[in-house]
Design a protein around this motif. Structure first.
Motif, short mmCIF file in Angstrom:
data_model
loop_
_atom_site.label_atom_id
_atom_site.label_comp_id
_atom_site.label_asym_id
_atom_site.label_seq_id
_atom_site.Cartn_x
_atom_site.Cartn_y
_atom_site.Cartn_z
N ALA A 166 8.65 44.53 26.35
CA ALA A 166 8.25 43.15 26.19
C ALA A 166 9.43 42.46 25.29
N ASP A 167 9.93 41.03 25.86
CA ASP A 167 10.60 40.17 24.68
C ASP A 167 9.65 39.29 23.93
N VAL A 168 8.73 39.19 24.24
CA VAL A 168 7.40 38.43 23.45
C VAL A 168 6.48 39.08 23.51
N VAL A 169 5.71 39.16 22.23
CA VAL A 169 4.35 39.67 22.28
C VAL A 169 3.32 38.84 21.55
N LEU A 170 2.12 38.42 22.22
CA LEU A 170 1.10 37.78 21.63
C LEU A 170 0.13 38.63 21.09
N LEU A 171 -0.21 38.56 19.71
CA LEU A 171 -1.28 39.69 19.16
C LEU A 171 -2.46 38.91 19.04
N THR A 214 -4.07 35.86 14.31
CA THR A 214 -3.19 36.30 15.65
C THR A 214 -1.57 36.19 15.05
N ALA A 215 -0.99 36.52 15.79
CA ALA A 215 0.56 36.83 15.53
C ALA A 215 1.52 36.75 16.81
N ILE A 216 2.75 36.25 16.88
CA ILE A 216 3.59 36.18 17.77
C ILE A 216 4.91 37.15 17.28
N LEU A 217 5.47 37.89 18.13
CA LEU A 217 6.64 38.53 17.67
C LEU A 217 7.63 38.23 19.03
N SER A 218 8.69 38.06 18.74
CA SER A 218 9.75 37.65 19.65
C SER A 218 11.17 38.28 19.30
N ARG A 219 12.02 38.64 20.30
CA ARG A 219 13.33 39.06 20.36
C ARG A 219 14.25 37.63 20.37
N PHE A 220 13.61 36.56 21.01
CA PHE A 220 14.47 35.39 20.93
C PHE A 220 14.10 34.56 19.81
#
Length: 375
Positions: A166-171, A214-220
């Protein structure tokens, strides 16, 4: 009348005011040379432009050498000593370089000027370019990092997420500094292990700096982020919920990401939260993805409400029912990725076979399209 010095060399003339019309051509030459010097990065080592100008005006040669000017080597075109311009010639060449239609015989002057013109044209001529990129998004309720029957297992979650590419993860159900989860900074730890930037939205605050949300992880690159609290209807077992927003830069195309977790014990709460989310989605003009644990089935009133502004990505890109819960005995689809705005299209969706949490993640690859200015 006092007699003149024994020579007519102008350097021996007594100083005095010069007529304005005499000074104007000199000032123009000085301004032209200053402009070329500023644009080309200066004269080559050993070339004293000021001395050349003074010599050109007086008809003489400079009396003392000037120390070389140090400049980056990529901006310097060194000329062999055999073709070094004579005193005064350099000033005339530099002035000629600024006058359209005038030949500039000195390669050491002509090439930097031509190169400069090309660089200016490249920097000031911007062309619209259509950018198309694939963006893989994962939504996952990680149950505060706990794996069923095995305690806190953040490393296992990181490995499972990495396997989805995944490029982006919505947790959802993410902890920071909770005693319950050993005071871990879960978005920071997962982001570091996955090589991603992170944004965190704290919805439940407790004593001692405990945070849950909640959290957001991103390669961008994450350009900005903000968390919005959703409507809260008090009652037994009720919990404050939120909508975390992050804007990322996908190769020049801005994309909005949202992670949320709707109330699990109250349909009226979910409806109020869905309506609040719709207001945010309607006001966002960017291509966007909303993901989360909605605690609602596809035909439920909250999901029909969200359909007013967002599109469920699964029906057009996934196969089968897309069940996500409970992870070891799948019976329903309550975890979603939805998309909206122009320039975003779902290509493929799946439910990875991961059973760490009581939820399975949902994964969708989108095509993101936008127009960027290339200069």
């Amino acid at each position: 009348m006092p007699s003149l010095p024994p020579t007519d060399d102008p350097r021996h003339l007594a100083p005095g005011p010069r007529p304005l019309l005499t000074l104007l051509p000199v000032a123009a030459v000085l301004a032209s040379v200053a402009l070329v010097l500023a644009l080309t990065g200066g004269l080559p080592p050993g070339d004293d432009g000021g001395a050349d100008l003074r010599a050109a005006e007086a008809g003489t040669t400079p009396t003392a050498p000037v120390a070389a000017t140090t400049r980056p080597t990529q901006d310097v075109l060194e000329a062999p000593a055999a073709i070094e311009p004579a005193p005064g010639q350099r000033a005339r060449q530099l002035r000629a370089a600024l006058e359209p239609g005038t030949a500039v015989p000195d390669r050491q002057t002509a090439l930097p000027v031509r190169r400069l013109a090309r660089q200016v044209e490249e920097r000031t001529t911007c062309q619209p370019e259509t950018v198309e990129r694939e963006l893989t998004v994962l939504s996952y309720n990680i149950k505060s990092g706990f794996a069923s029957g095995r305690g806190l297992q953040l490393d296992d979650y990181a490995r499972a997420i990495a396997a989805t590419a995944a490029d982006v993860v919505l947790l959802q159900e993410v902890d920071r500094n909770r005693a319950f989860s050993r005071r871990t900074d879960q978005p920071g730890i997962l982001g570091a292990q996955l090589g991603m930037q992170n944004a965190f939205g704290a919805n439940v605050l407790r004593s001692g700096g405990s945070q849950y949300g909640t959290a957001i992880l991103s390669r961008f690159p994450i350009e900005e982020s903000a968390n919005r609290l959703l409507p809260f209807l008090p009652g037994k077992g009720m919990q404050q919920r939120g909508l975390l927003h992050a804007t990322i830069d996908v190769d020049g195309v801005p994309v909005s990401l949202y992670s949320t977790h709707l109330q699990n014990r109250s349909e009226p709460s979910r409806m109020a939260q869905a309506r609040a989310i719709n207001q945010v989605m309607a006001a966002d003009p960017l291509p966007k993805v909303l993901g989360g644990d909605m605690n609602a089935h596809p035909t439920s009133a909250p999901m029909r409400t969200l359909a007013a502004t967002m599109v469920d990505s699964w029906p057009s890109s996934g196969a089968g029912p897309g069940f996500t819960h409970p992870s070891v005995n799948l019976r329903g689809r309550i975890d979603y990725l939805l998309h909206g705005g122009s320039g975003i299209t779902p290509l493929a969706s799946s439910v990875p076979a991961v059973t760490l949490s009581d939820h399975r993640p949902v994964r969708t690859t989108y095509q993101v399209q936008g127009v960027v200015e290339t200069c």
